[in-house]
Design a protein around this motif. Structure first.
Motif, PDB file in Angstrom:
ATOM      1  N   HIS A 112      42.349  44.168 101.117  1.00  0.00           N
ATOM      2  CA  HIS A 112      42.917  44.155  99.774  1.00  0.00           C
ATOM      3  C   HIS A 112      41.881  44.665  98.760  1.00  0.00           C
ATOM      4  CE1 HIS A 112      45.588  41.610  96.855  1.00  0.00           C
ATOM      5  NE2 HIS A 112      45.498  42.865  96.498  1.00  0.00           N
ATOM      6  N   HIS A 116      42.026  48.126  96.395  1.00  0.00           N
ATOM      7  CA  HIS A 116      41.878  48.148  94.931  1.00  0.00           C
ATOM      8  C   HIS A 116      40.851  49.186  94.498  1.00  0.00           C
ATOM      9  CE1 HIS A 116      43.928  44.715  92.773  1.00  0.00           C
ATOM     10  NE2 HIS A 116      44.411  44.658  93.995  1.00  0.00           N
ATOM     11  N   HIS A 123      48.165  51.205  96.471  1.00  0.00           N
ATOM     12  CA  HIS A 123      48.343  49.760  96.239  1.00  0.00           C
ATOM     13  C   HIS A 123      49.026  49.487  94.893  1.00  0.00           C
ATOM     14  CE1 HIS A 123      47.735  45.556  96.898  1.00  0.00           C
ATOM     15  NE2 HIS A 123      46.967  45.404  95.842  1.00  0.00           N
ATOM     16  N   HIS A 127      51.460  46.444  92.451  1.00  0.00           N
ATOM     17  CA  HIS A 127      51.073  45.904  91.137  1.00  0.00           C
ATOM     18  C   HIS A 127      51.940  46.399  89.986  1.00  0.00           C
ATOM     19  CE1 HIS A 127      47.416  43.537  91.888  1.00  0.00           C
ATOM     20  NE2 HIS A 127      47.394  44.246  93.011  1.00  0.00           N
ATOM     21  N   HIS A 205      46.327  37.397  89.981  1.00  0.00           N
ATOM     22  CA  HIS A 205      45.979  38.661  90.641  1.00  0.00           C
ATOM     23  C   HIS A 205      46.828  39.805  90.071  1.00  0.00           C
ATOM     24  CE1 HIS A 205      44.636  41.523  93.583  1.00  0.00           C
ATOM     25  NE2 HIS A 205      45.884  41.790  93.925  1.00  0.00           N
TER      26      HIS A 205
HETATM   27 ZN   LIG Z   1      46.239  43.740  94.729  1.00  0.00          ZN
END
Ligand SMILES: [Zn+2]
Ligand SMILES: [Zn+2]
Length: 276
Positions: A112, A116, A123, A127, A205
């Motif tokens: 993860h 990012h 990714h 988000h 997050h």
């Molecule tokens: Zn993430």
């Protein structure tokens, strides 16, 4: 590894049952104690479901077949196969499951964090969600799915983790991932919050506030974030969710747009670098 139509239909059958069951459970839970006012069939519901369907029916099986081939034909010659399998299988089953959860989450954490910093366009599909519900757990670009498979398969191959312990861990972690994405107003007290992630924790997050970017990477054990300096747990809920305003403004709405967006971004970045 042989993947045929029978496998595909059984995967799809499991997916439909999973969605119906998980959807029914979270329909009730999210109604009881919502963190935000979001309708069950929220904007983006159809697209998130469509992406999950594509991942399960097509991209996940492809990722597994490719990785299995790679492990059997390349990795096996370089790294000793299943180093600790006999030691792991000698452990009581509950310990195996807890150990499996921690190992899988350790792999999740670094994958993860990697996405990012080095694979953000892919990714970012996860988000770009401006509302968080149980279904957001499945909103992942196929390349994100492939990256997860690479990290997990390599980690598990290295250790030799298999059998009931692994199945139990995968099953629990999947359920936990739905839980932390669900629209539930729930945070853990100290000291539990230093060990386990809550829905409140994972909402941070996804927070659209700059000070919260690149925090809380774990899926289950906030302890891992604490160990590596990415733990973040304000008492209040975030003001909103999503990407930086500039990126959010131009983000595509439809499923095909989500699939194409990262490739367009990578091409654009490549072109800009070439021109510079
Ligand atoms: Zn993430
Ligand atoms: Zn998430």
């Amino acid at each position: 590894m042989d993947y045929n139509l029978q496998h595909l239909f059984s995967d799809l059958g499991i997916f439909v049952i999973e969605i119906l069951l998980v959807g029914a459970v979270f329909y009730m839970i999210e109604k009881m104690r919502p963190a935000e006012e979001v309708t069950f069939f929220k904007p983006g519901f159809r697209e998130e479901l469509g992406l999950a369907f594509l991942n399960v029916s097509l991209f996940s099986p492809i990722s597994i077949v490719v990785m299995a081939f790679f492990v059997m034909n390349v990795i096996q010659d370089i790294i000793p196969y299943q180093m600790f399998s006999s030691q792991i299988e000698a452990l009581p089953i509950t310990i195996q499951i807890v150990f499996g959860l921690f190992i899988l989450d350790f792999s999740t954490y670094w994958r993860h964090r990697f996405t990012h910093h080095f694979m953000w366009p892919f990714h970012s599909v996860h988000h770009a969600a401006t509302n968080l519900t149980w279904l957001t757990a499945l909103r992942l670009h196929p390349i994100d799915i492939f990256t997860a498979t690479v990290f997990d398969v390599l980690m598990l191959h290295l250790l030799g983790f298999s059998g009931v312990g692994l199945l139990g861990a995968v099953f629990i972690l999947k359920g936990y991932n739905y839980f932390t994405h669900a629209n539930i107003n729930l945070k853990f007290d100290k000291p539990l919050r230093y060990v386990l992630a809550s829905p409140h924790y994972h909402r941070w997050h996804h927070a659209g506030e700059k000070h919260a970017y690149n925090k809380n990477y774990c899926a289950m054990f906030s302890l891992i974030d604490l160990m590596f300096g990415t733990y973040y747990h304000p008492e209040r809920l975030p003001k909103g969710y999503g990407l930086e305003p500039l990126e959010q403004k131009d983000y595509p709405d439809g499923l095909l747009g989500w699939l194409a967006y990262p490739f367009k971004q990578v091409a654009k970045n490549f072109k800009t670098k070439k021109e510079a």
